[in-house]
Write an enzyme that holds these catalytic residues in place. Structure first.
Site, PDB file in Angstrom:
ATOM      1  N   HIS A   1       0.833  -1.208   0.000  1.00 29.05           N
ATOM      2  CA  HIS A   1       0.000   0.000   0.000  1.00 29.05           C
ATOM      3  C   HIS A   1       0.862   1.250   0.000  1.00 29.05           C
ATOM      4  CE1 HIS A   1      -4.002   1.927   1.144  1.00 29.05           C
ATOM      5  NE2 HIS A   1      -3.138   2.932   1.205  1.00 29.05           N
TER       6      HIS A   1
ATOM      7  N   HIS B   1       1.174   5.368  -2.260  1.00 30.97           N
ATOM      8  CA  HIS B   1       0.598   6.304  -3.227  1.00 30.97           C
ATOM      9  C   HIS B   1       1.739   6.961  -3.996  1.00 30.97           C
ATOM     10  CE1 HIS B   1      -3.608   6.331  -1.572  1.00 30.97           C
ATOM     11  NE2 HIS B   1      -2.947   5.872  -0.510  1.00 30.97           N
TER      12      HIS B   1
ATOM     13  N   GLN C   1     -10.067   8.993  -4.841  1.00 34.17           N
ATOM     14  CA  GLN C   1      -9.727   9.741  -3.631  1.00 34.17           C
ATOM     15  C   GLN C   1     -10.887  10.567  -3.084  1.00 34.17           C
ATOM     16  OE1 GLN C   1      -6.336  10.555  -1.671  1.00 34.17           O
ATOM     17  NE2 GLN C   1      -8.261  10.646  -0.566  1.00 34.17           N
TER      18      GLN C   1
ATOM     19  N   HIS D   1      -9.803   1.745   0.478  1.00 34.62           N
ATOM     20  CA  HIS D   1      -9.562   2.521   1.690  1.00 34.62           C
ATOM     21  C   HIS D   1     -10.860   2.439   2.487  1.00 34.62           C
ATOM     22  CE1 HIS D   1      -6.140   4.017  -0.478  1.00 34.62           C
ATOM     23  NE2 HIS D   1      -5.840   4.916   0.432  1.00 34.62           N
TER      24      HIS D   1
ATOM     25  N   GLU E   1     -11.198   4.661   7.261  1.00 34.86           N
ATOM     26  CA  GLU E   1     -10.003   5.368   7.713  1.00 34.86           C
ATOM     27  C   GLU E   1     -10.434   6.647   8.433  1.00 34.86           C
ATOM     28  OE1 GLU E   1      -5.728   7.126   6.122  1.00 34.86           O
ATOM     29  OE2 GLU E   1      -7.310   6.696   4.685  1.00 34.86           O
TER      30      GLU E   1
ATOM     31  N   ASP F   1       2.214   3.373   2.982  1.00 31.08           N
ATOM     32  CA  ASP F   1       1.115   4.281   2.677  1.00 31.08           C
ATOM     33  C   ASP F   1       1.586   5.545   1.951  1.00 31.08           C
ATOM     34  OD1 ASP F   1      -1.380   5.366   2.414  1.00 31.08           O
ATOM     35  OD2 ASP F   1      -1.669   5.801   4.537  1.00 31.08           O
TER      36      ASP F   1
END
Length: 431
Positions: free
Chosen positions: A63, A65, A158, A216, A219, A315
């Site tokens: 995981h 980005h 997102q 996701h 969170e 992450d």
């Protein structure tokens, strides 16, 4: 003559936990033979002397980005340290993205990963951008690095699927362009109904196209955010099961024991995998708390005890959500041992598996991972005795081998120590 010979390394038997001294032969990018140390006389184009190093499969990043990596402070810093301000900062940076910008930052970060021993990476890429410039750039990067790193791409909405204009169409177009995994972010949707619908849409799209799912999920510190039960149920009923991953699930840190007991059964029965990101979750979560402040992690130990596969991820690497990071999974494991209170010796060993074999299961690497004859010759030489030792001392691999080719070498750190009553002497510390 074989391509590569790695002599005098220790290899652990997965079933017994015992190690043996072996020589490893590599041909055509795959492991050709594993023989007892010194048992065979073999000529090789390249010979690596292992000096008793531990030979392990490479690290796996489940995981990250890459599209936002190395953008911390652009256009401004996240001063509150919240997830929400991070999203706002990224929304301001997103319109300035270009192909060259994304490619350069992603490749630089992947070089860090490779140097640290990570050869499999799953990256989320924001697709709530009508131009999909970051997606196209990372699809290009995926091809450019394939001889070293296996890169999986997640179409990550997102700013939502149902609550973002044309969110469903953008996610579908991202799938058409060639992602490996479909994402979702149900807790960010405007309503619970939109959140449920977004999960159903993502799972159905992945099921129809033969892709995986990585959402996701929950969170947030809100104990009422309970979309992981929706994701797990949809995964089970669709048959996708272990092809589905719930990432973050930090709201589980606030669930009451009775609901948690029920939820563990639902998750374990569904077969889904889980990814916790301890460094970033410790940073982002609990920001709205007074004291006591929550840790902001999912129920890592309890999920493992329930038979659920849990992996650790980095992450973010220097972006609006996390200002630090060196793309080193061993750092993640070390922080994870503390954050999840996994500090018994066997638990520390388990955190090493959470950045290797357990993370490999998240990506579905199956027969393309592990040190076995016939599998890709992608492995590390670690100057450590086992996972506990590697996590404790944060050792760097002396050699990183990808598909039979040495892609990174690191000399052990040497310190010259001047001790009272002794002459100065260079020493390599095994602290």
């Amino acid at each position: 003559m074989i391509q590569l010979l790695v002599r005098d390394v220790r290899l652990r038997d997965d079933a017994t936990g015992e190690t043996s001294a072996v020589d490893v032969q590599v041909q055509d990018g795959r492991i050709h033979a594993i023989a007892p140390r010194g048992a065979e006389s073999v000529e090789a184009e390249t010979v690596v002397e292992g000096h008793g190093a531990w030979l392990t499969p490479p690290y796996v990043e489940p995981h990250v980005h890459l599209d936002s990596a190395l953008t911390a402070g652009e256009p401004r810093w996240n001063l509150s340290g919240t997830l929400w301000e991070g999203i706002a900062c990224w929304a301001e940076r997103k319109p300035t993205l270009t192909r060259d910008d994304v490619v350069e930052r992603a490749e630089r970060t992947l070089r860090w990963y490779a140097a640290n021993g990570t050869l499999h990476v799953r990256s989320h890429v924001d697709v709530t951008d009508p131009s999909l410039v970051a997606l196209d750039a990372l699809i290009e990067v995926r091809e450019r690095v394939r001889d070293v790193i296996n890169l999986q791409l997640v179409a990550f909405p997102q700013e939502g699927i149902c609550s973002f204009p044309d969110g469903e169409e953008l996610l579908t177009e991202a799938a058409r362009r060639g992602v490996d995994v479909i994402g979702a972010i149900p807790h960010f949707e405007d309503t619970r109904e939109d959140g449920v619908r977004s999960v159903e849409f993502a799972v159905d799209l992945a099921d129809r196209l033969g892709l995986r799912v990585d959402a996701h999920c929950d969170e947030i510190d809100d104990e009422q955010s309970r979309f992981v039960e929706v994701l797990a149920t949809r995964a089970a009923r669709s048959g996708l099961r272990e092809r589905v991953t719930a990432s973050h699930t930090t709201a589980m840190g606030s669930y009451n024991p009775a609901y948690s007991y029920k939820l563990h059964r639902i998750i374990a029965r569904s077969g889904i995998t889980m990814v916790s990101n301890p460094m970033v979750s410790l940073h982002l979560q609990g920001r709205f708390d007074d004291y006591p402040k929550r840790r902001g992690l999912t129920q890592v130990k309890e999920l493992l005890a329930a038979g659920v596969n849990v992996a650790f991820g980095h992450d973010d690497v220097m972006d609006p959500w996390y200002p630090l990071g060196t793309a080193n999974p061993l750092q993640v494991a070390l922080v994870g041992t503390h954050a999840a209170q996994m500090l018994a010796r066997d638990e520390i060993e388990e955190t090493f598996r959470m950045i290797t074999t357990r993370a490999a299961a998240v990506l579905g690497l199956d027969e393309e991972y592990g040190v076995h004859v016939g599998r890709p010759a992608s492995f590390l030489l670690l100057p450590a005795t086992d996972g506990y030792d590697a996590v404790r001392r944060q050792v760097r691999p002396t050699h990183v081998v990808a598909h039979g080719r040495i892609v990174a070498e690191t000399a052990p750190a040497v310190t010259t120590l001047t001790w009272p009553g002794e002459d100065p002497a260079p020493v390599t510390f095994a602290r």
